[in-house]
Design a protein around this motif. Structure first.
Motif, mmCIF file in Angstrom:
data_model
loop_
_atom_site.group_PDB
_atom_site.id
_atom_site.type_symbol
_atom_site.label_atom_id
_atom_site.label_comp_id
_atom_site.label_asym_id
_atom_site.label_seq_id
_atom_site.Cartn_x
_atom_site.Cartn_y
_atom_site.Cartn_z
ATOM 1 N N ALA A 148 0.794 -0.988 0.150
ATOM 2 C CA ALA A 148 0.392 0.137 0.050
ATOM 3 C C ALA A 148 1.569 0.681 0.404
ATOM 4 O O ALA A 148 1.611 1.200 1.116
ATOM 5 N N CYS A 161 0.368 5.676 2.646
ATOM 6 C CA CYS A 161 0.934 6.889 3.573
ATOM 7 C C CYS A 161 2.441 6.917 3.507
ATOM 8 O O CYS A 161 2.878 7.613 3.832
ATOM 9 N N ARG A 181 1.935 0.960 7.334
ATOM 10 C CA ARG A 181 1.160 -0.329 6.039
ATOM 11 C C ARG A 181 2.058 -1.167 6.228
ATOM 12 O O ARG A 181 2.039 -1.793 4.571
ATOM 13 N N TYR A 182 3.302 -2.103 6.838
ATOM 14 C CA TYR A 182 4.226 -2.697 7.215
ATOM 15 C C TYR A 182 3.209 -4.130 7.766
ATOM 16 O O TYR A 182 2.733 -3.500 8.371
ATOM 17 N N MET A 183 2.542 -5.082 6.459
ATOM 18 C CA MET A 183 2.118 -5.056 6.759
ATOM 19 C C MET A 183 2.797 -6.899 8.028
ATOM 20 O O MET A 183 2.026 -8.304 7.680
ATOM 21 N N ASN A 206 3.749 2.694 14.612
ATOM 22 C CA ASN A 206 2.830 2.377 13.875
ATOM 23 C C ASN A 206 2.080 3.039 13.815
ATOM 24 O O ASN A 206 0.636 4.166 14.030
ATOM 25 N N HIS A 219 -2.476 2.270 12.113
ATOM 26 C CA HIS A 219 -4.031 1.083 11.891
ATOM 27 C C HIS A 219 -4.740 1.701 11.960
ATOM 28 O O HIS A 219 -4.690 2.847 12.428
ATOM 29 N N HIS A 220 -6.076 1.447 11.340
ATOM 30 C CA HIS A 220 -7.617 0.888 11.061
ATOM 31 C C HIS A 220 -8.482 1.504 12.801
ATOM 32 O O HIS A 220 -7.732 0.712 13.261
ATOM 33 N N GLN A 276 -13.101 1.114 3.043
ATOM 34 C CA GLN A 276 -11.022 1.024 2.562
ATOM 35 C C GLN A 276 -10.656 2.202 2.253
ATOM 36 O O GLN A 276 -9.397 2.449 3.160
ATOM 37 N N ALA A 298 -8.130 4.653 3.728
ATOM 38 C CA ALA A 298 -7.087 5.065 4.172
ATOM 39 C C ALA A 298 -6.869 6.671 3.724
ATOM 40 O O ALA A 298 -5.042 6.716 4.689
ATOM 41 N N GLU A 357 -5.799 7.317 7.406
ATOM 42 C CA GLU A 357 -4.208 6.734 8.001
ATOM 43 C C GLU A 357 -3.165 8.121 7.732
ATOM 44 O O GLU A 357 -2.402 7.996 8.706
ATOM 45 N N ARG A 358 -3.482 8.253 6.510
ATOM 46 C CA ARG A 358 -2.284 8.413 5.625
ATOM 47 C C ARG A 358 -2.101 10.218 6.436
ATOM 48 O O ARG A 358 -1.186 10.806 6.577
#
Lengths: 290, 290, 290, 290
Positions: free
Chosen positions: A105, A108, A178-180, A197, A199-200, A257, A261, A264-265
């Protein structure tokens, strides 16, 4: 406190510890004795009796770089030895070195790189590391090195060793954009730098897999994001920043979603900006954000 | 800064003036010499060079009421005489006396009275004055005196004289909670206490009559409210607080007004709460809100 | 859709069921054949293929009260029998009868009563029931009956029986305005009317006791509230409305609770307003809000 | 209404005009007679009596491209000739061609291009035109042509002629993404396509030069942005979307501008997304946004 002073001869002093009478006065006096002028000051106490004390001071001291050792000496004596406090002293001109870890993704990551290029973030980005090759071109267009470190099942330890080799000593902060992948407690310990970190988040939380679908199934009206420091308890670390955006029944899970996003950013960029300006003070599992 | 200390022996010190090196240290020293312990401190400078300095300090000083004269003396000497600053010293236990002026709309008035009853606002309300009799019963249910002072055309001066007789010496602040009359410059001067007003606001402003209709005619998506200190320039005084609420084409002008009322009461209550805690510092036509 | 028509001869028609081609056209035709004119229409489909269909139509039909039986007949034949849909038909002039259940906290209750008095909520309030006597005076000042039904430990069934006797047949909706008792599944079944609840919400949720303290301990930056229909799964029913407010480290747990109360009353009032206008359609555990 | 259907055989029908009984039914019938199935429908009336009518319908019609002429014929007869309404018919698969005009600021431009690349905006971008060369590299990295058309003082007409040559017939919409030149009424007329602009907004407005400085001088707490259709009255056209962000006394004028930029790009992207989905209906100087 967003007044910032990045120029030569400006410094930031963070003091924290058990509250007691006279700390503000003591800090002011130490700085004044060294010839420093307080430019801005934020102070907070968690509880008037028996609480925790936090102070962020921005000061101007001609010849700061040369005088740092003397200042450290004085602070060590007057704050640490005498009062049992801890402190952090930072030259404003030394931008933090921030590595970014990503997966696929891009939202971010690109927002951080773009803001850094605009001069909005007081940081340098020595490298971006990803477990996928996809975002390499995007990153390199900003003139930033991109390292692809695949994380194969059962070979996570090897991958973390490679990440550690790249990061150790080269960065002051790591941002998971967004490192999964989960960062192991061992890697956190060895890195020994703050890890942020994003996250949603929802009201209330929808634990487990497919949170957006489950949020939709209950008709949620807000989706949000939380930026926090990473601890060994996954997604349970101290919160730096949060925000939400309004959604309705008209929006599909995919659209939720996308809005997620967007939040998130924005939330991550704010958290990183504040962290780079030393505006965020960790205290156990909570934060003070000046 | 919303940590509040209303108990015995707590005080608030507001300092402002031309910025110069060492003010924070000087204030801390004066307080320490008098035996006071700084509990919370907010400080800001409008510009690192040649700017304005603002500081709000909350301190604890056993026997504050008795020691006030000595403290005033020290502050006068060390801050006013030496540094040319001005200061304000307030005992936290002395709640501000706030008169409320209203016309017919009840939303701002009731929200203030209800919050005051709940203990959310550190103020007393010695009286409510209205140019209409309508809200008398509502006010008196809260055990608060209600005075009806009609404002007839061409007899405004008489009405203001009556208002002045009621208010003068009895109140520390006046709040216009949708009071639909203009306060003359003369009354402002004679009252000599801060006057807070609330009015609707839009992006951009729609000047003149019927702003909600005109906002609707251009399809505005946000309606808002602004709380500010009253100056002779009507609705142009320094802003304390603002907020907005989202609207859509589906809403009639009347519904826009209702949503506007929701924002107005929230914004005014916040502004009054902050004012009563001395968190708002006026500086010319702008404000610092700690 | 907030255009509202409460006058004589206006009606609301809610249609929902499995999506299929031609529903909108069918509804329009039935209404037109009965002489009704569509004034406003909202329609939504959860998924273009195999989804659920929702429609809210406001129409004008001269002599509506008299023509209701014929209209019901036509809708039953053309929508229920032919297409397997369900529908709800409401005369706009018939306001819902809403009972409010409270405990000791007054913020949600007073906001509802005040808005109802202002004409913002299309409902009547035939009674307020509380397990504590504290709010009786406040309620009766609005001219509304207040019933004190204590809920003693081990005698909950008796209390619920008394509540049922008061409510059954007399109300169309029950609102739990910070009512601190769990409603049993039996009472929900016997009431057979929608029950709306409000509760605080965080990102993420802090389950169990003392959520504000625990939220503070992790440094949350937003506190919020959720209004939802009550189901047997406590606090897990379909969401009607949510909102949040920003907080900081400066605020004590008590101040977080106060801000939480501000959001709660706003969110509950919006949810009740929309419910009373039949803008909220339940579909399993989710909602469509037009 | 954000459910979108871009696939083959989906269409959007926008109908507007003077309100009268039976329009919804008429539209449904025309579509049904042509074999179309209504997938989603939004409808609104500005006033129950004598108001304006607006409807956006998404329908599915197998073989839509081939059947368009017949559908147009039927709509012309049944809506235009019979009822005096106007309509717009769009195949969902035909994305709008959107040209972007910029000067030197990149925030709005890059956000649009990035979202378009992610698939969030149903548009193509055939060209970016700027009066400065600075952003050429950024644009071309997205594979989009960049044309530098300098606008010299006294040679504005020549520049507009060149712009017209580039744009005429090639685009369906023009977006001014912080384009710092006024578009003449002549160019607007000759382009004959919608032009969308973004600009900063405050409560209240600060007219004239240096609005951020003047906003700061009065202590504003919110800065915002407005996206609107361009008319000959500069910055007075119908509003598509607005939003705000909170600021404080701590922030310098430059920081206000940065936060303003964050709101601008978000508001413009939302406005463009809704415009491309035909969710925005202009009606004189106001808008309906479904």
């Amino acid at each position: 406190m967003t007044v910032n002073h990045t120029e030569e001869d400006y410094g930031r002093l963070i003091v924290q510890g058990a509250d007691q009478p006279g700390i503000v006065s003591r800090v002011s006096t130490v700085l004044a004795e060294q010839g420093a002028n307080v430019v801005a000051l934020d102070q907070s106490t968690s509880d008037p009796t028996g609480g925790r004390f936090f102070q962020r001071t921005i000061f101007h001291l001609p010849g700061l770089s040369v005088k740092l050792p003397d200042l450290e000496l004085a602070l060590g004596e007057k704050l640490v030895d005498d009062l049992g406090l801890s402190y952090r002293l930072v030259e404003s001109k030394r931008h933090k070195r921030v590595a970014i870890l990503v997966s696929k993704a891009d939202h971010c990551l690109l927002d951080l790189l773009w803001r850094q290029r605009r001069g909005e973030l007081r940081m340098t980005v020595p490298m971006v590391i990803s477990n996928h090759p996809d975002l390499g071109d995007d990153v390199r267009q900003f003139g930033i090195p991109f390292f692809h470190v695949p994380v194969e099942k059962d070979k996570k330890a090897e991958a973390e060793k490679e990440q550690l080799n790249l990061l150790k000593g080269n960065v002051d902060t790591v941002v998971l954009a967004r490192y999964m992948q989960i960062i192991s407690g061992d890697l956190l310990d060895e890195l020994a730098v703050p890890v942020i970190n994003i996250h949603h988040s929802f009201l209330p939380a929808f634990m487990g897999a497919g949170p957006y679908q489950r949020a939709k199934d209950r008709g949620v009206k807000l989706v949000g994001a939380t930026a926090h420091y990473v601890t060994e308890d996954l997604d349970e670390g101290p919160i730096i920043e949060q925000d939400v955006i309004r959604v309705s029944h008209e929006e599909s899970v995919r659209e939720l979603q996308r809005k997620g996003a967007d939040v998130e950013r924005l939330v991550l960029s704010r958290a990183v900006a504040w962290h780079c300006d030393d505006r965020v003070i960790r205290d156990g599992n909570t934060t003070v954000v000046f």
